[in-house]
Design a protein around this motif. Sequence first.
Motif, PDB file in Angstrom:
ATOM      1  N   MET A   1     100.805  59.158  46.018  1.00  0.00           N
ATOM      2  CA  MET A   1     100.288  60.021  44.921  1.00  0.00           C
ATOM      3  C   MET A   1     100.512  59.535  43.656  1.00  0.00           C
ATOM      4  O   MET A   1      99.943  59.781  42.692  1.00  0.00           O
ATOM      5  CB  MET A   1     100.686  61.259  45.113  1.00  0.00           C
ATOM      6  N   SER A   2     101.659  58.895  43.532  1.00  0.00           N
ATOM      7  CA  SER A   2     102.108  58.527  41.995  1.00  0.00           C
ATOM      8  C   SER A   2     101.362  57.583  41.348  1.00  0.00           C
ATOM      9  O   SER A   2     101.212  57.522  40.330  1.00  0.00           O
ATOM     10  CB  SER A   2     103.676  58.059  42.274  1.00  0.00           C
ATOM     11  N   ASP A   3     100.688  56.727  42.222  1.00  0.00           N
ATOM     12  CA  ASP A   3      99.785  55.753  41.771  1.00  0.00           C
ATOM     13  C   ASP A   3      98.300  56.016  41.211  1.00  0.00           C
ATOM     14  O   ASP A   3      97.534  55.291  40.882  1.00  0.00           O
ATOM     15  CB  ASP A   3      99.616  54.478  42.476  1.00  0.00           C
ATOM     16  N   LEU A   4      98.118  57.322  41.570  1.00  0.00           N
ATOM     17  CA  LEU A   4      96.816  57.951  41.359  1.00  0.00           C
ATOM     18  C   LEU A   4      96.523  58.125  39.712  1.00  0.00           C
ATOM     19  O   LEU A   4      97.617  58.851  39.284  1.00  0.00           O
ATOM     20  CB  LEU A   4      96.582  59.136  42.385  1.00  0.00           C
ATOM     21  N   PRO A   5      95.708  58.078  39.067  1.00  0.00           N
ATOM     22  CA  PRO A   5      95.694  58.392  37.683  1.00  0.00           C
ATOM     23  C   PRO A   5      95.236  60.060  37.453  1.00  0.00           C
ATOM     24  O   PRO A   5      94.223  60.444  37.071  1.00  0.00           O
ATOM     25  CB  PRO A   5      94.323  57.702  37.243  1.00  0.00           C
ATOM     26  N   SER A   6      96.095  60.727  38.212  1.00  0.00           N
ATOM     27  CA  SER A   6      96.153  62.367  38.021  1.00  0.00           C
ATOM     28  C   SER A   6      96.423  62.866  36.770  1.00  0.00           C
ATOM     29  O   SER A   6      97.204  62.399  36.015  1.00  0.00           O
ATOM     30  CB  SER A   6      96.913  62.881  39.308  1.00  0.00           C
ATOM     31  N   THR A   7      95.671  64.009  36.374  1.00  0.00           N
ATOM     32  CA  THR A   7      95.903  64.752  35.317  1.00  0.00           C
ATOM     33  C   THR A   7      96.027  66.086  35.579  1.00  0.00           C
ATOM     34  O   THR A   7      95.495  66.448  36.872  1.00  0.00           O
ATOM     35  CB  THR A   7      94.994  64.725  34.083  1.00  0.00           C
ATOM     36  N   PHE A   8      96.515  67.114  34.701  1.00  0.00           N
ATOM     37  CA  PHE A   8      96.562  68.279  35.281  1.00  0.00           C
ATOM     38  C   PHE A   8      95.802  69.607  34.190  1.00  0.00           C
ATOM     39  O   PHE A   8      96.028  69.344  33.100  1.00  0.00           O
ATOM     40  CB  PHE A   8      98.065  68.879  35.410  1.00  0.00           C
ATOM     41  N   ILE A   9      95.290  70.557  34.659  1.00  0.00           N
ATOM     42  CA  ILE A   9      94.663  71.436  33.992  1.00  0.00           C
ATOM     43  C   ILE A   9      94.861  72.687  35.062  1.00  0.00           C
ATOM     44  O   ILE A   9      95.509  72.754  35.974  1.00  0.00           O
ATOM     45  CB  ILE A   9      93.039  71.365  34.120  1.00  0.00           C
ATOM     46  N   GLU A  10      94.608  73.888  34.108  1.00  0.00           N
ATOM     47  CA  GLU A  10      94.782  75.245  34.999  1.00  0.00           C
ATOM     48  C   GLU A  10      93.429  75.744  35.485  1.00  0.00           C
ATOM     49  O   GLU A  10      92.494  75.750  34.559  1.00  0.00           O
ATOM     50  CB  GLU A  10      95.298  76.189  34.032  1.00  0.00           C
ATOM     51  N   VAL A  11      93.338  76.026  36.624  1.00  0.00           N
ATOM     52  CA  VAL A  11      92.021  76.708  37.385  1.00  0.00           C
ATOM     53  C   VAL A  11      92.372  78.187  38.113  1.00  0.00           C
ATOM     54  O   VAL A  11      93.301  77.784  38.675  1.00  0.00           O
ATOM     55  CB  VAL A  11      91.437  75.381  38.350  1.00  0.00           C
ATOM     56  N   GLU A  12      91.953  78.978  37.534  1.00  0.00           N
ATOM     57  CA  GLU A  12      92.333  80.305  38.280  1.00  0.00           C
ATOM     58  C   GLU A  12      93.761  80.402  38.500  1.00  0.00           C
ATOM     59  O   GLU A  12      94.027  81.250  39.322  1.00  0.00           O
ATOM     60  CB  GLU A  12      91.488  80.316  39.710  1.00  0.00           C
ATOM     61  N   GLY A  13      94.284  80.364  37.239  1.00  0.00           N
ATOM     62  CA  GLY A  13      95.688  80.414  37.213  1.00  0.00           C
ATOM     63  C   GLY A  13      96.774  79.601  37.833  1.00  0.00           C
ATOM     64  O   GLY A  13      97.890  79.710  37.799  1.00  0.00           O
ATOM     65  N   LEU A  14      95.962  78.482  38.683  1.00  0.00           N
ATOM     66  CA  LEU A  14      96.882  77.571  39.313  1.00  0.00           C
ATOM     67  C   LEU A  14      96.759  76.143  38.560  1.00  0.00           C
ATOM     68  O   LEU A  14      95.945  75.733  38.141  1.00  0.00           O
ATOM     69  CB  LEU A  14      96.128  77.365  40.661  1.00  0.00           C
ATOM     70  N   ARG A  15      97.989  75.689  38.401  1.00  0.00           N
ATOM     71  CA  ARG A  15      98.380  74.329  37.983  1.00  0.00           C
ATOM     72  C   ARG A  15      97.564  73.386  38.935  1.00  0.00           C
ATOM     73  O   ARG A  15      98.172  73.187  39.959  1.00  0.00           O
ATOM     74  CB  ARG A  15      99.697  73.858  37.702  1.00  0.00           C
ATOM     75  N   THR A  16      96.426  72.641  38.590  1.00  0.00           N
ATOM     76  CA  THR A  16      95.582  72.027  39.342  1.00  0.00           C
ATOM     77  C   THR A  16      95.828  70.423  38.768  1.00  0.00           C
ATOM     78  O   THR A  16      95.512  70.053  37.813  1.00  0.00           O
ATOM     79  CB  THR A  16      94.314  72.461  39.082  1.00  0.00           C
ATOM     80  N   ALA A  17      95.929  69.590  39.952  1.00  0.00           N
ATOM     81  CA  ALA A  17      96.005  68.225  39.763  1.00  0.00           C
ATOM     82  C   ALA A  17      94.585  67.585  40.034  1.00  0.00           C
ATOM     83  O   ALA A  17      93.738  68.074  40.956  1.00  0.00           O
ATOM     84  CB  ALA A  17      96.792  67.382  40.770  1.00  0.00           C
ATOM     85  N   HIS A  18      94.214  66.867  39.129  1.00  0.00           N
ATOM     86  CA  HIS A  18      92.795  66.149  39.434  1.00  0.00           C
ATOM     87  C   HIS A  18      92.448  64.828  38.799  1.00  0.00           C
ATOM     88  O   HIS A  18      93.478  64.422  38.014  1.00  0.00           O
ATOM     89  CB  HIS A  18      91.467  66.852  39.131  1.00  0.00           C
ATOM     90  N   ILE A  19      91.536  63.936  39.365  1.00  0.00           N
ATOM     91  CA  ILE A  19      91.181  62.769  38.742  1.00  0.00           C
ATOM     92  C   ILE A  19      89.801  62.892  38.056  1.00  0.00           C
ATOM     93  O   ILE A  19      88.942  63.102  38.853  1.00  0.00           O
ATOM     94  CB  ILE A  19      91.344  61.548  40.038  1.00  0.00           C
ATOM     95  N   ARG A  20      89.790  62.236  37.079  1.00  0.00           N
ATOM     96  CA  ARG A  20      88.245  61.941  36.457  1.00  0.00           C
ATOM     97  C   ARG A  20      88.190  60.505  36.038  1.00  0.00           C
ATOM     98  O   ARG A  20      88.946  59.993  35.603  1.00  0.00           O
ATOM     99  CB  ARG A  20      88.252  62.798  35.187  1.00  0.00           C
ATOM    100  N   VAL A  21      87.190  60.034  36.634  1.00  0.00           N
ATOM    101  CA  VAL A  21      87.073  58.356  36.435  1.00  0.00           C
ATOM    102  C   VAL A  21      85.216  58.457  36.177  1.00  0.00           C
ATOM    103  O   VAL A  21      84.566  59.059  37.121  1.00  0.00           O
ATOM    104  CB  VAL A  21      87.555  57.668  37.803  1.00  0.00           C
TER     105      VAL A  21
END
Length: 260
Positions: A1-21
Motif C-alpha cells: 500500500m505504501s508505494d501507491l500514490p494515495s491521498t486522503f479525503i473525507e466521504v460520509e464522515g469517513l477518512r477515505t484513501a483514494h488514488i487519482r491518476v
Amino acid sequence: MSDLPSTFIEVEGLRTAHIRVGSGDAIVLLHGWGANSGLVWPLAEKLAKMGYACFVPDLPGFGQTEIPPTSWVIDDYVKWVVHYLDVNGLGRVHLFGHSFGGRLCLVLGAEHSDRVHKLVLANSAGIRSTPSPMVQSRLKLYHSALNILRSIGLKPQAEQIRNWYSKRYGSADYQAVSGVMRETFVKVVNEDLLPYAARIKPSTLLFWGDRDEDTPLWQGQTLEKTIPDAGLVIWEGAGHYSYLERAADTARVMDHFFKG
C-alpha cells in the motif's frame, strides 16, 4: 500500500484513501471484498495512459479507509459512492466494479443511472446461488440447535457452536473480517441483486474468467441476459481476477467500449 500514490479525503464522515491518476473522461473503479485500491491500480494505470481520469477509492472498511461505525448494507455503500462522486466534483462517470464492487455497480446502474455513462463489471457478485440439499440440511440442523440451546438458557453453549460452525464452514471472505465488517458481510452477501440488473439503464460490458470458482461463469451469462443492454467478454483460462490476468486486453476493450 505504501508505494501507491494515495491521498486522503473525507466521504460520509469517513477518512477515505483514494488514488487519482490521468486526465480526460472520468472512470471510477471499485475493488472487491477484502481487497483495496492496489488490486485495481494496474488497470487504472493503463486506462490513464489511454486518456482517462481514473479515481480509485479504498471502500469503507478496506485498505486505508476507515471502518463504518455500524454494520452496513449495500445501500449504505451505494450512498457512499454517490457522495464520493460529489466530493470529487464528478457528475456522470464511467463505472468499473470487480466482485463486491460489481454489486455496488448493479445498484448504481439501476438507481443512479443519471450518474453513470457506461458500466463495466468484472466477475461481479450479486447473484445468489441456491445451496445444495446437503448444505440446506446442515444449515437447518445448525439453526435448530442454536434455537434449542438459547430457549433453555444455554447461551454460552450456543455461542460456542456458532463460533465452531463459522470457523468450519464460513467462507474465506467471512473469515477475513471481524466485528462490524463481519456483520456487514453477512448482510451484503445475502442480498440478491438480480432485480436491479433488470433495471440497469447504461450500456454494460461484462468481463469474466471461464475458470472463476467464486462467481462462476453462469452468473456472468445470467447477468448478460438480464441487463437490458449488455455484452459479455470471456477470458479463457482466467479466474476470479480475470481483469488483472488480462489487464492490457481488458483496458483495450474498455477503451473501445467507452469511445464506441
